[in-house]
Each structure stands twice: as C-alpha cells, then as structure tokens.
Design a protein around this motif. Structure first.
Motif, mmCIF file in Angstrom:
data_model
loop_
_atom_site.group_PDB
_atom_site.id
_atom_site.type_symbol
_atom_site.label_atom_id
_atom_site.label_comp_id
_atom_site.label_asym_id
_atom_site.label_seq_id
_atom_site.Cartn_x
_atom_site.Cartn_y
_atom_site.Cartn_z
ATOM 1 N N ALA A 43 0.841 -1.202 0.000
ATOM 2 C CA ALA A 43 0.000 0.000 0.000
ATOM 3 C C ALA A 43 0.872 1.246 0.000
ATOM 4 O O ALA A 43 0.576 2.229 -0.704
ATOM 5 N N LEU A 44 1.953 1.222 0.762
ATOM 6 C CA LEU A 44 2.882 2.351 0.795
ATOM 7 C C LEU A 44 3.514 2.584 -0.577
ATOM 8 O O LEU A 44 3.595 3.726 -1.050
ATOM 9 N N ILE A 45 3.937 1.512 -1.234
ATOM 10 C CA ILE A 45 4.577 1.629 -2.550
ATOM 11 C C ILE A 45 3.608 2.248 -3.560
ATOM 12 O O ILE A 45 3.979 3.131 -4.346
ATOM 13 N N ARG A 46 2.351 1.810 -3.531
ATOM 14 C CA ARG A 46 1.363 2.359 -4.471
ATOM 15 C C ARG A 46 1.124 3.846 -4.217
ATOM 16 O O ARG A 46 1.054 4.644 -5.153
ATOM 17 N N ALA A 47 0.988 4.211 -2.953
ATOM 18 C CA ALA A 47 0.754 5.620 -2.628
ATOM 19 C C ALA A 47 1.972 6.467 -2.985
ATOM 20 O O ALA A 47 1.827 7.582 -3.500
ATOM 21 N N LYS A 48 3.150 5.928 -2.743
ATOM 22 C CA LYS A 48 4.380 6.663 -3.064
ATOM 23 C C LYS A 48 4.467 6.952 -4.559
ATOM 24 O O LYS A 48 4.861 8.043 -4.978
ATOM 25 N N ARG A 49 4.075 5.978 -5.374
ATOM 26 C CA ARG A 49 4.084 6.178 -6.827
ATOM 27 C C ARG A 49 3.048 7.196 -7.252
ATOM 28 O O ARG A 49 3.294 8.042 -8.117
ATOM 29 N N LEU A 50 1.855 7.123 -6.671
ATOM 30 C CA LEU A 50 0.792 8.043 -7.048
ATOM 31 C C LEU A 50 1.170 9.498 -6.745
ATOM 32 O O LEU A 50 0.879 10.406 -7.519
ATOM 33 N N PHE A 51 1.826 9.703 -5.601
ATOM 34 C CA PHE A 51 2.194 11.061 -5.199
ATOM 35 C C PHE A 51 3.572 11.473 -5.735
ATOM 36 O O PHE A 51 3.962 12.618 -5.579
ATOM 37 N N ARG A 52 4.307 10.531 -6.327
ATOM 38 C CA ARG A 52 5.646 10.787 -6.864
ATOM 39 C C ARG A 52 6.566 11.392 -5.799
ATOM 40 O O ARG A 52 7.358 12.291 -6.056
ATOM 41 N N VAL A 53 6.430 10.896 -4.587
ATOM 42 C CA VAL A 53 7.172 11.468 -3.473
ATOM 43 C C VAL A 53 8.505 10.746 -3.289
ATOM 44 O O VAL A 53 8.613 9.545 -3.525
ATOM 45 N N LYS A 54 9.532 11.492 -2.884
ATOM 46 C CA LYS A 54 10.864 10.923 -2.743
ATOM 47 C C LYS A 54 10.995 10.053 -1.492
ATOM 48 O O LYS A 54 11.627 9.008 -1.512
ATOM 49 N N LYS A 55 10.425 10.509 -0.400
ATOM 50 C CA LYS A 55 10.624 9.825 0.884
ATOM 51 C C LYS A 55 9.281 9.541 1.537
ATOM 52 O O LYS A 55 8.443 10.438 1.660
ATOM 53 N N ALA A 56 9.085 8.284 1.934
ATOM 54 C CA ALA A 56 7.806 7.906 2.545
ATOM 55 C C ALA A 56 7.997 6.715 3.463
ATOM 56 O O ALA A 56 8.929 5.922 3.309
ATOM 57 N N GLY A 57 7.096 6.578 4.430
ATOM 58 C CA GLY A 57 7.123 5.436 5.334
ATOM 59 C C GLY A 57 5.767 5.270 5.986
ATOM 60 O O GLY A 57 4.961 6.205 6.022
ATOM 61 N N ASP A 235 -8.235 3.499 -4.471
ATOM 62 C CA ASP A 235 -9.048 3.665 -5.685
ATOM 63 C C ASP A 235 -9.383 5.141 -5.916
ATOM 64 O O ASP A 235 -9.322 5.635 -7.046
ATOM 65 N N ALA A 236 -9.752 5.841 -4.840
ATOM 66 C CA ALA A 236 -10.094 7.256 -4.972
ATOM 67 C C ALA A 236 -8.865 8.074 -5.361
ATOM 68 O O ALA A 236 -8.957 8.999 -6.177
ATOM 69 N N LEU A 237 -7.714 7.730 -4.802
ATOM 70 C CA LEU A 237 -6.483 8.441 -5.147
ATOM 71 C C LEU A 237 -6.084 8.193 -6.598
ATOM 72 O O LEU A 237 -5.636 9.102 -7.301
ATOM 73 N N THR A 238 -6.256 6.959 -7.050
ATOM 74 C CA THR A 238 -5.902 6.607 -8.430
ATOM 75 C C THR A 238 -6.776 7.363 -9.424
ATOM 76 O O THR A 238 -6.305 7.792 -10.488
ATOM 77 N N ALA A 239 -8.045 7.548 -9.090
ATOM 78 C CA ALA A 239 -8.978 8.219 -9.990
ATOM 79 C C ALA A 239 -8.805 9.736 -9.993
ATOM 80 O O ALA A 239 -9.241 10.412 -10.923
ATOM 81 N N ALA A 240 -8.136 10.292 -8.977
ATOM 82 C CA ALA A 240 -7.995 11.745 -8.849
ATOM 83 C C ALA A 240 -6.777 12.260 -9.602
ATOM 84 O O ALA A 240 -5.830 11.511 -9.880
ATOM 85 N N ASP A 241 -6.787 13.555 -9.938
ATOM 86 C CA ASP A 241 -5.593 14.160 -10.525
ATOM 87 C C ASP A 241 -4.669 14.602 -9.389
ATOM 88 O O ASP A 241 -5.029 14.526 -8.210
ATOM 89 N N GLU A 242 -3.482 15.088 -9.750
ATOM 90 C CA GLU A 242 -2.474 15.383 -8.725
ATOM 91 C C GLU A 242 -2.918 16.441 -7.721
ATOM 92 O O GLU A 242 -2.749 16.245 -6.507
ATOM 93 N N PRO A 243 -3.490 17.576 -8.145
ATOM 94 C CA PRO A 243 -3.939 18.563 -7.142
ATOM 95 C C PRO A 243 -4.979 17.991 -6.179
ATOM 96 O O PRO A 243 -4.961 18.291 -4.987
ATOM 97 N N ALA A 244 -5.874 17.146 -6.689
ATOM 98 C CA ALA A 244 -6.902 16.545 -5.830
ATOM 99 C C ALA A 244 -6.277 15.567 -4.847
ATOM 100 O O ALA A 244 -6.694 15.481 -3.687
ATOM 101 N N ARG A 245 -5.263 14.826 -5.320
ATOM 102 C CA ARG A 245 -4.560 13.910 -4.410
ATOM 103 C C ARG A 245 -3.882 14.693 -3.288
ATOM 104 O O ARG A 245 -3.968 14.333 -2.115
#
Length: 327
Positions: A43-57, A235-245
């Motif tokens: 779940a962390l890996i998927r969210a990290k990709r969606l947000f394109r964030v460098k550092k996450a945990g 699912d909601a994050l995947t369907a949203a654009d970057e500003p909405a995320r």
C-alpha cells in the motif's frame, strides 16, 4: 547499417527511451484506508508512486487480512512516525467461535473444532477479564524475529519456537454484535496499546469460553488521535488528478496533535532551529503544562512547525527539527 548495429538496436530495452518520472519533495501525512488483501508495504509503494514522493514510510503494519487506517508519512513527517508506532490503536473485529486455525485468523487452516455452548452473557463476562494489563504470547505467524529470522518463517517450515509472554494493555473492549446461538460469530471493538495482537486476543477469549476462536475480520479505525473519518482509499487516489490527491494530505503536525503547542518569538525560534536549548522562563508559555506533558510541538510566530522538544527542568530542549521550509 551493419548486422551488429541492427542487433544492438533491436536489443534496446523497451524502457530505455521512457523518461523517468520526477520525484517530489512532499511533506505531510496521508490517512489511507487500506484495502483487504494488500500488505502495508505494498500500500505504501502504491501511494508513493501516485504522489511521486521521494521519501515515505508507514506507521506500523496491518496484516493483508486487515483493512482500515494506515497513516503514511511523506518527507519531514517521517521524522515523527515513531510517535504513531507507540500510540494506542482502535479496531473493530469479528471472531468465529468453535474453530481454531494455524494462524489465529481466517487465512490459516482449521486445526481444531469444538462445540460452542456459551451464550451472549458468557461472552460478555469473558471479555471483561481481558480489560487492563494482560500477558500475550506472540503468535508464530508474526514478524517478530528469533535469531534474526521472522517467526512466520519457522511456522511455514512446520516449526514452533518458544516465545515469552509480553505485557500489553487493553484499554477498552466492548461487544458490538453477537450472533449466538444461531451464528457463532461475535463482533467487538477494542482499544489497545502498541504490540497487541487482536487475533491472539480473539484466540484467548475463545479459550476462556472453552470453545476456541479465530479472527475473521479486522478493521483499524483509530491510531492515536487519528481516525478513519478523513481517510481515503487507493481507488479514490488513483482516480484523482495530482492537485486533488495533494488535497488529501494532512500537515506534518497532524501526528503531534496530542502535544501542547509552544510559539517562539523570532530570536527564540532562530536559536531553536540551530539546536540550542532555551530556558523556559524566557518563553511565553505555561511552563507547568509543558513540563507535565514532557514533550511539546514548537512553532514560530508565523505558525510554522519547527519541531518537537522536551520540556523539563526549566529547559526547552530540541528533540527533532523540521527542515526550514519543509513543513
């Protein structure tokens, strides 16, 4: 073109020309509603990709069988993730009476079946015995390590190793629904200290009732002061654009809401961000309240989070600082 150059051209990796997705410096807390069947790390890996964030945990694992609140920390928020690891947790769960499994939950195979002779009153009475400080023996199917090896690896190899009981605290335990006598299933809500295994709690309640039990549903609804109310699904994050995320992100200090807040003037803030200890009597704050709380969250006059400090013996001592401009 030579045969060799044609071959080299043909052997180019398909992703060689694909541009790398730029990663962002992003700070904040994402309250994720983790779905069933997905590990916390996945779940962390998927969210990290969606947000394109460098550092996450993440702030403590949920089993794949479990759903619910999984706070994810991005950027500077990762400095404070330990505070959530240590926080109390609240779960809603369901246990099936009369059947024990290899794992203590519905993912395992049944190893024993017993007749269920108890009623709702007996279940309620048994639950009251588990409120307060109790000792749990960690399950074999857990990530705890023995000689550098997770217990679940021993379990999968058919081995059982000795485990010491650990003291945990059940702060609240209440029945939500009981299907007895028609259906041997009980739904309950529990608030517990870190390190508590809810499936072990279900097994122990089953043993106290003389019929055994295993966990069939687990949903985390609270971590410290954070709740599912403001959580979002993948699912909601995947369907949203970057500003909405990005709008779903909570500020870094969402992790620190239980700490008293201290505001420093410009000079005190400058000294604090350089790691200097400050006398409490030079600050505009309630010294007694700060020392009673032990730890405080510190802001400058512009309401920007500077970090966390320990307040004791008349001194405000920086503990963890936020990088300037990051929060």
């Amino acid at each position: 073109m030579t045969a060799s150059s044609k071959k080299n051209q043909g052997e180019q990796r398909p992703d060689a020309a694909r541009p790398k997705v730029p990663r962002r410096l992003l700070d904040g807390v994402l309250l994720l509603d983790k779905p069933i069947g997905l590990s916390s790390n996945d779940a962390l890996i998927r969210a990290k990709r969606l947000f394109r964030v460098k550092k996450a945990g993440h702030t403590g694992t949920l089993d794949p069988l479990a759903t619910g609140l999984l706070p994810l920390c991005f950027g500077e928020a990762t400095k404070f993730s330990q505070d959530l690891l240590d926080a109390d947790k609240t779960y809603e769960a369901a246990m099936r009476l009369g059947i024990r499994t290899t794992t203590g939950d519905a993912e395992g195979e049944a190893i024993e079946t017993r007749e269920v002779r108890c009623d709702e009153a007996a279940v309620r009475a048994a639950m009251t015995k588990f409120v307060g400080e109790i000792v749990q023996v960690p399950p074999m199917y857990s990530a705890l390590k023995r000689d550098g090896k997770p217990l679940y690896e021993y379990a999968r190899a058919g081995q059982t190793v000795e485990r010491e009981g650990r003291q945990v605290t059940i702060l609240a335990l209440e029945m939500i629904a009981c299907g007895l006598p028609a259906i041997a299933e009980v739904t309950f809500r529990v608030t517990c200290s870190k390190g508590t295994y809810v499936r072990t709690l279900a097994e122990d309640i089953g043993e106290a009732l003389g019929c055994g039990a295993h966990l069939v549903m687990l949903r985390r609804t609270g971590v410290g002061a954070l709740t599912l109310e403001h959580a979002v699904t993948l699912d909601a994050l995947t369907a949203a654009d970057e500003p909405a995320r990005d709008a779903w992100l909570q500020p870094v200090d969402a992790l620190l809401s239980t700490f008293p807040a201290v505001t420093l003037n410009a000079e005190a803030a400058r000294r604090f961000t350089h790691g200097q200890r400050l006398p409490l009597n030079e600050l505009v704050l309630d010294r007694a309240a700060c020392e009673a709380a032990d730890r405080v969250r510190v802001y400058d006059e512009g309401a920007r989070l500077l970090g966390v400090a320990k307040a004791a013996n008349g001194v405000l001592a920086p503990e963890r600082l936020v990088v300037s401009g990051a929060a």
